[in-house]
Every structure is written in C-alpha cells, then in structure tokens.
Design an enzyme around this catalytic site. Structure first.
Site, PDB file in Angstrom:
ATOM      1  N   MET A 152       0.854  -1.183   0.000  1.00  0.00           N
ATOM      2  CA  MET A 152       0.000   0.000   0.000  1.00  0.00           C
ATOM      3  C   MET A 152       0.892   1.236   0.000  1.00  0.00           C
ATOM      4  O   MET A 152       1.702   1.414   0.919  1.00  0.00           O
ATOM      5  CB  MET A 152      -0.912  -0.046   1.228  1.00  0.00           C
ATOM      6  CG  MET A 152      -1.926  -1.177   1.129  1.00  0.00           C
ATOM      7  SD  MET A 152      -3.216  -1.111   2.399  1.00  0.00           S
ATOM      8  CE  MET A 152      -2.330  -1.809   3.755  1.00  0.00           C
ATOM      9  N   GLN A 156       4.041  -5.572  -7.220  1.00  0.00           N
ATOM     10  CA  GLN A 156       2.927  -4.975  -7.946  1.00  0.00           C
ATOM     11  C   GLN A 156       3.406  -3.851  -8.854  1.00  0.00           C
ATOM     12  O   GLN A 156       4.087  -2.924  -8.395  1.00  0.00           O
ATOM     13  CB  GLN A 156       1.856  -4.434  -7.009  1.00  0.00           C
ATOM     14  CG  GLN A 156       0.617  -4.044  -7.810  1.00  0.00           C
ATOM     15  CD  GLN A 156      -0.445  -3.358  -7.002  1.00  0.00           C
ATOM     16  OE1 GLN A 156      -0.224  -2.280  -6.466  1.00  0.00           O
ATOM     17  NE2 GLN A 156      -1.610  -3.975  -6.929  1.00  0.00           N
ATOM     18  N   CYS A 184      -5.989   1.338  -8.830  1.00  0.00           N
ATOM     19  CA  CYS A 184      -5.636   2.561  -8.106  1.00  0.00           C
ATOM     20  C   CYS A 184      -6.274   3.778  -8.775  1.00  0.00           C
ATOM     21  O   CYS A 184      -6.106   3.997  -9.967  1.00  0.00           O
ATOM     22  CB  CYS A 184      -4.123   2.724  -8.076  1.00  0.00           C
ATOM     23  SG  CYS A 184      -3.632   4.192  -7.187  1.00  0.00           S
ATOM     24  N   HIS A 201     -10.964  -5.988  -5.991  1.00  0.00           N
ATOM     25  CA  HIS A 201     -11.443  -5.065  -4.949  1.00  0.00           C
ATOM     26  C   HIS A 201     -12.915  -4.845  -5.266  1.00  0.00           C
ATOM     27  O   HIS A 201     -13.256  -4.256  -6.294  1.00  0.00           O
ATOM     28  CB  HIS A 201     -10.638  -3.762  -5.008  1.00  0.00           C
ATOM     29  CG  HIS A 201     -11.034  -2.764  -3.971  1.00  0.00           C
ATOM     30  ND1 HIS A 201     -10.378  -1.568  -3.823  1.00  0.00           N
ATOM     31  CD2 HIS A 201     -12.003  -2.775  -3.028  1.00  0.00           C
ATOM     32  CE1 HIS A 201     -10.940  -0.883  -2.824  1.00  0.00           C
ATOM     33  NE2 HIS A 201     -11.925  -1.595  -2.336  1.00  0.00           N
ATOM     34  N   ASN A 231     -11.179  -8.793  -2.216  1.00  0.00           N
ATOM     35  CA  ASN A 231     -10.573  -7.745  -1.392  1.00  0.00           C
ATOM     36  C   ASN A 231     -11.598  -6.627  -1.184  1.00  0.00           C
ATOM     37  O   ASN A 231     -12.485  -6.432  -1.996  1.00  0.00           O
ATOM     38  CB  ASN A 231      -9.318  -7.195  -2.107  1.00  0.00           C
ATOM     39  CG  ASN A 231      -8.832  -5.886  -1.514  1.00  0.00           C
ATOM     40  OD1 ASN A 231      -8.915  -4.835  -2.154  1.00  0.00           O
ATOM     41  ND2 ASN A 231      -8.327  -5.924  -0.315  1.00  0.00           N
ATOM     42  N   GLY A 232     -11.441  -5.921  -0.062  1.00  0.00           N
ATOM     43  CA  GLY A 232     -12.250  -4.733   0.173  1.00  0.00           C
ATOM     44  C   GLY A 232     -13.107  -4.848   1.422  1.00  0.00           C
ATOM     45  O   GLY A 232     -14.036  -5.652   1.461  1.00  0.00           O
ATOM     46  N   GLY A 233     -12.758  -4.085   2.458  1.00  0.00           N
ATOM     47  CA  GLY A 233     -13.597  -3.998   3.644  1.00  0.00           C
ATOM     48  C   GLY A 233     -13.626  -5.253   4.503  1.00  0.00           C
ATOM     49  O   GLY A 233     -14.499  -5.376   5.365  1.00  0.00           O
ATOM     50  N   GLY A 280      -6.143  -5.454   3.303  1.00  0.00           N
ATOM     51  CA  GLY A 280      -5.301  -4.270   3.169  1.00  0.00           C
ATOM     52  C   GLY A 280      -5.197  -3.539   4.494  1.00  0.00           C
ATOM     53  O   GLY A 280      -4.307  -3.783   5.306  1.00  0.00           O
TER      54      GLY A 280
HETATM   55  C1  FMN Z   1      -2.710   4.020   2.057  1.00  0.00           C
HETATM   56  C2  FMN Z   1      -3.171   3.016   1.033  1.00  0.00           C
HETATM   57  C3  FMN Z   1      -2.376   2.733  -0.051  1.00  0.00           C
HETATM   58  C4  FMN Z   1      -2.772   1.781  -1.000  1.00  0.00           C
HETATM   59  N1  FMN Z   1      -1.927   1.471  -2.024  1.00  0.00           N
HETATM   60  C5  FMN Z   1      -2.264   0.460  -2.859  1.00  0.00           C
HETATM   61  C6  FMN Z   1      -1.339  -0.006  -3.834  1.00  0.00           C
HETATM   62  O1  FMN Z   1      -0.204   0.453  -3.923  1.00  0.00           O
HETATM   63  N2  FMN Z   1      -1.748  -1.007  -4.643  1.00  0.00           N
HETATM   64  C7  FMN Z   1      -2.996  -1.579  -4.543  1.00  0.00           C
HETATM   65  O2  FMN Z   1      -3.320  -2.509  -5.283  1.00  0.00           O
HETATM   66  N3  FMN Z   1      -3.878  -1.151  -3.641  1.00  0.00           N
HETATM   67  C8  FMN Z   1      -3.533  -0.161  -2.791  1.00  0.00           C
HETATM   68  N4  FMN Z   1      -4.429   0.237  -1.834  1.00  0.00           N
HETATM   69  C9  FMN Z   1      -5.762  -0.376  -1.806  1.00  0.00           C
HETATM   70  C10 FMN Z   1      -5.781  -1.637  -0.943  1.00  0.00           C
HETATM   71  O3  FMN Z   1      -4.871  -2.589  -1.454  1.00  0.00           O
HETATM   72  C11 FMN Z   1      -7.156  -2.261  -0.924  1.00  0.00           C
HETATM   73  O4  FMN Z   1      -7.527  -2.642  -2.223  1.00  0.00           O
HETATM   74  C12 FMN Z   1      -8.212  -1.327  -0.370  1.00  0.00           C
HETATM   75  O5  FMN Z   1      -7.746  -0.604   0.747  1.00  0.00           O
HETATM   76  C13 FMN Z   1      -9.465  -2.126   0.041  1.00  0.00           C
HETATM   77  O6  FMN Z   1      -9.114  -3.218   0.874  1.00  0.00           O
HETATM   78  P1  FMN Z   1      -9.139  -3.117   2.489  1.00  0.00           P
HETATM   79  O7  FMN Z   1     -10.523  -2.674   2.862  1.00  0.00           O
HETATM   80  O8  FMN Z   1      -8.791  -4.508   2.944  1.00  0.00           O
HETATM   81  O9  FMN Z   1      -8.119  -2.110   2.870  1.00  0.00           O
HETATM   82  C14 FMN Z   1      -4.030   1.151  -0.879  1.00  0.00           C
HETATM   83  C15 FMN Z   1      -4.833   1.433   0.241  1.00  0.00           C
HETATM   84  C16 FMN Z   1      -4.416   2.348   1.184  1.00  0.00           C
HETATM   85  C17 FMN Z   1      -5.288   2.614   2.396  1.00  0.00           C
END
Ligand code: FMN
Length: 319
Positions: free
Chosen positions: A1, A53, A83, A154, A194-196, A216
């Site tokens: 991330m 990635q 992204c 996601h 993925n997501g939440g 994430g």
């Molecule tokens: C600070 C931050 C940076 C992120 N950077 C990336 C990234 O570099 N590549 C990516 O695929 N997703 C990135 N994400 C998205 C997360 O991988 C994920 O898809 C998203 O937060 C939803 O999943 P979660 O609810 O488990 O966090 C980022 C999320 C956050 C909060």
C-alpha cells in the site's frame, strides 16, 4: 500500500504468518526503469512468498519490469488496475484501465512471455458509469485469455471523477456477490476477494465462495490479527506465540538495518497497531512516537517500549 507499507513492514508481517502472500506497494514502470532499482525493489529473503505490484500500461515496459522483478527474486508479478489517483489516471494506469481491457490483456500477454513466475491482476468491479456485470467480465476474460494466473478483485467500483483516492476506498458500495458470480462463471480461475474485510472470521466466510482473501487496511492497522492467519486459515501454528516474540525475532533485522543507516522510526512506524486490548498498548505507542524519531534512536527504544506492555499472558486472538 503506497505510503504505508515497505520492506520493513513486510518483514514484520512475515514474522506473524508464514503462509499469507505479501504484496509490495504499486511501483510504476517508469520508476523501475529509470529509478534506483536496488532501493525500490530490494527485499529480505524472509519476505517470501512476496509479489511485486506494477503500475503501467505499455506492454514493453511491463514486460521489462516483470523480468527485472523476476530477476530480483519476486514470486509473482501483479498488475494494478485498481488505483484511482489522478497521478495514476494521467499516466494511464491503475483503475482507468478498467475501460481498456484490451490494453490490460496486451500487458499481461507481454509479461507472461517475459517471465516464468505467475502474473496476476488486481482490479475493481468497474469505473464511473460502467456496468460491473459487463466491465468486470470483459476485464477478467481478456486477462485470463492472455494468460493471467489469478485475479484479485477489490469488490467496489472506482469513481474517477469526483472522489479522492481515500474516498474511493470507502464510498462506492461493496458488492461481494459480484465477485462470487465471477468465480462461479470462471471456476477454473483463482479469484481473490478484497475490500472492507475486517477480520479472519469474515475472511473464512468469503473462502466459502472464492479462492483467496486479501486484507489491506486491517492487516496494516491491526497487524496482531496476522498471528491468527496460519492457525485459522492454513492449519498450522503461528510462527510466534505472542507479539513480544515477534519483536524478539525482528530485533536482529532492526539492528542490521540501523547499522546500514536506516532510521529506527522508518521501521517502528509499522508497529503502531501491534498491541490490541492489552495493558500498556498506549504507553508502547507513545514511547515509540516520542523516542523512535530522535536522531540516533537505537533498538533500546523499542525494547523499552515493549517493556511497557503486558502481552505475555494473552494468547493471539485473530477475529
Ligand atoms: C494508504 C493506502 C495505499 C494503497 N496502495 C495500494 C497499492 O499500492 N496497490 C494496490 O493494489 N492497492 C492499494 N491500496 C488499496 C488496498 O490494497 C485495498 O484494495 C483497499 O484498501 C481495500 O481493501 P481493504 O478494505 O482490505 O483495505 C491502498 C490502500 C491504502 C489505504
């Protein structure tokens, strides 16, 4: 991330789970081709299995970067099609590529030709006014035909016009059923959701429908949950019984890094959420915040912070 994780964070996470796959933050092809590769791509062998990635859309650049990643020893190349940031939109990579599935497929095909390790794609359900029923299928079919080994979805759209990247992680509604339907339509393709997803109990529910779960924010902000990943999801004991043991195992790594000139804070910043619900967790955080940033801060700052926590008696609870 991006801006959150780095190689130090991955070492920390790996000491809590042997089996979860770790991903780098997105690195653009431009940065890899023109930047300081050793700094951007270097990692510790303990991190395996670890995926690199990439962000980009030019098939030749993606192939070149995938090869560089394979030469560095990464176990998987993942292409970011999720992204939503403006910088990324302007560079024509990330979520805006949901509208150009054929370009994504060309990139995947080029990377598959270039490397022997798995090539995967992380995408959204769609963007803006796309119909997710059509957009996700088009993207998925294109990249699978091009040879993609797995898809990470996601489970929400990205709205590129009007929402900030942060809002795009919370506001477009989650639709897990859409991802389950993709899995039902493509039973032979590994689909990771993925997501939440807040904890391992939720992860287990998703695993009834799909092949894998990606965490994430929960993994980063509440890393203690990772101590439950191996026992609860992989049927194996955690590498360490308690967070204090994780830190004991991490200390030689930290000492090596400090000796190389890394600042303590750039490692300990990942430890903010390490302790949960144990007396002293707040004092631990405060001690690190106040002392970890001081010039020349050494590993004793971490030791003193850990001494403020009563962690021993607490078994790792993951869910
Ligand atoms: C600070 C931050 C940076 C992120 N950077 C990336 C990234 O570099 N590549 C990516 O695929 N997703 C990135 N994400 C998205 C997360 O991988 C994920 O898809 C998203 O937060 C939803 O999943 P979660 O609810 O488990 O966090 C980022 C999320 C956050 C909060």
């Amino acid at each position: 991330m991006m801006d959150w994780t780095d190689r130090h964070c991955r070492v920390f996470h790996r000491l809590m789970t042997r089996h979860a796959r770790l991903y780098t933050e997105m690195l653009t092809t431009g940065a890899i081709l023109r930047g300081d590769r050793a700094r951007l791509l270097g990692f510790d062998t303990i991190e395996h299995p670890v995926a690199l990635q990439l962000g980009g859309s030019d098939p030749r650049d993606l192939a070149a970067c995938a090869r560089i990643g394979e030469d560095f020893g990464y176990d998987e190349i993942n292409l970011n099609v999720g992204c939503p940031s403006d910088r990324v939109k302007d560079g024509r990579f990330g979520a805006c590529l949901m509208a150009e599935p054929e370009i994504v497929a060309q990139g995947v095909r080029a990377m598959k030709r270039a490397v022997g390790i798995p090539v995967t794609v992380k995408c959204r359900l769609g963007i803006d006014d796309q119909d997710p029923e059509i957009a996700l299928d088009a993207l998925a079919r294109g990249v699978v035909d091009a040879g993609a080994d797995a898809l990470i979805v996601h489970a929400r759209k990205a709205w590129l016009n009007g929402l900030s990247p942060k809002e795009n992680r919370d506001i477009p509604p989650l639709d897990y059923d859409r991802v389950y339907r993709l899995k039902a339509a493509m039973p032979d393709v590994p689909i990771i959701i993925n997501g939440g997803i807040a904890d391992l109990a939720e992860a287990r529910q998703h695993l009834l429908h799909v092949d894998g779960v990606m965490l994430g924010r929960a993994a980063y902000q509440e890393p203690w949950r990772l101590l439950g990943a191996d026992p609860e999801l992989f049927g194996e004991a955690a590498p360490h019984a308690a967070m204090k043991d994780v830190f004991a195992a991490m200390t030689p790594y930290i000492e090596d890094e400090l000796a190389r000139g890394t600042r303590l804070h750039s490692i300990t910043r990942h430890f903010v959420g390490a302790f949960h619900g144990v007396p002293g967790a707040r004092a631990f955080r405060r001690h690190l915040a106040e002392n970890g940033v001081k010039p020349g801060a050494g590993v004793n700052v971490l030791r003193d912070a850990i001494a403020l926590v009563e962690d021993r008696a607490v078994a790792p609870i993951a869910a």
